[in-house]
Design a protein around this motif. Sequence first.
Motif, PDB file in Angstrom:
ATOM      1  N   GLU A  28       0.816  -1.215   0.000  1.00  0.00           N
ATOM      2  CA  GLU A  28       0.000   0.000   0.000  1.00  0.00           C
ATOM      3  C   GLU A  28       0.848   1.262   0.000  1.00  0.00           C
ATOM      4  O   GLU A  28       2.078   1.208   0.076  1.00  0.00           O
ATOM      5  N   GLN A  30       0.294   4.025   2.183  1.00  0.00           N
ATOM      6  CA  GLN A  30       0.237   4.838   3.392  1.00  0.00           C
ATOM      7  C   GLN A  30       1.640   5.130   3.922  1.00  0.00           C
ATOM      8  O   GLN A  30       2.595   4.399   3.665  1.00  0.00           O
ATOM      9  N   GLY A  37      -8.111   2.266   7.060  1.00  0.00           N
ATOM     10  CA  GLY A  37      -8.497   3.120   5.951  1.00  0.00           C
ATOM     11  C   GLY A  37      -9.802   3.861   6.151  1.00  0.00           C
ATOM     12  O   GLY A  37     -10.082   4.825   5.443  1.00  0.00           O
ATOM     13  N   LYS A  42      -5.717  10.383   6.951  1.00  0.00           N
ATOM     14  CA  LYS A  42      -4.793   9.511   6.227  1.00  0.00           C
ATOM     15  C   LYS A  42      -3.620  10.324   5.692  1.00  0.00           C
ATOM     16  O   LYS A  42      -3.761  11.479   5.312  1.00  0.00           O
ATOM     17  N   ASP A  80      -4.694   4.247  -0.335  1.00  0.00           N
ATOM     18  CA  ASP A  80      -5.550   4.949   0.617  1.00  0.00           C
ATOM     19  C   ASP A  80      -5.721   6.406   0.226  1.00  0.00           C
ATOM     20  O   ASP A  80      -6.131   7.236   1.042  1.00  0.00           O
ATOM     21  N   ASP A 108      -9.048   1.594  -0.855  1.00  0.00           N
ATOM     22  CA  ASP A 108      -9.858   1.465   0.352  1.00  0.00           C
ATOM     23  C   ASP A 108     -10.707   2.704   0.585  1.00  0.00           C
ATOM     24  O   ASP A 108     -10.366   3.810   0.160  1.00  0.00           O
TER      25      ASP A 108
END
Length: 212
Positions: A28, A30, A37, A42, A80, A108
Amino acid sequence: DTGYGNGVNCHRTVSLYAKLGFAGILIEDQEWPKSCGHVGPKRVVKKAEAVARIRAACDARDEVAAMTGQDPIMVFARSDARQAVGLSEALERAQCFADAGADALFVDALESEEEMSALCSVAPAIPKMANNLEGGGKTPLLPRGRLGELGYSIVAYPLSLLGVSIKAMQSALDELAEDRIPDSIPTLGEIRDVVEWPQYDALAAKYSSSED
């Protein structure tokens, strides 16, 4: 996961999992520390770094498969960016992940069926994963038939087992507090079967050093 850093770290992470025979891995975009998520603010890395992670993951996938002859590990590319930046950025990242060689795409915390459908229009030949977050998240909870109509071929149910386990433990503790053995507890024999105790008994007998 994030691959534990940049593309170099991600390459090493995926290589190790692939050599161990794992079927798939989710990478991912992030930043650390990560969060669910669907909860809280975020932060995602810049798009170039996110794409580098996926490209490194896919290179590691291919290199290990060529070296070992094993089936290649499946690389799920997750973003995300929908909550961190916006839908357009998330879809753009998904396309970049597809171009980098990802085997499946996941964004997500999409917020409507329209947004979910928009993801499925990106790189249509690549499988998409939906997240049916039980208990209430940002994404609509849809039956598998409807998800298939939208274009999804994979769905996660991340909280079902954890959620029912919590409820069961709370109920059991309530019954114990009232000096009652929980009605739903399995028999000792059933527990032994679930944890494969008889197999261990058989091994113990096979390798017993007793001379009696």
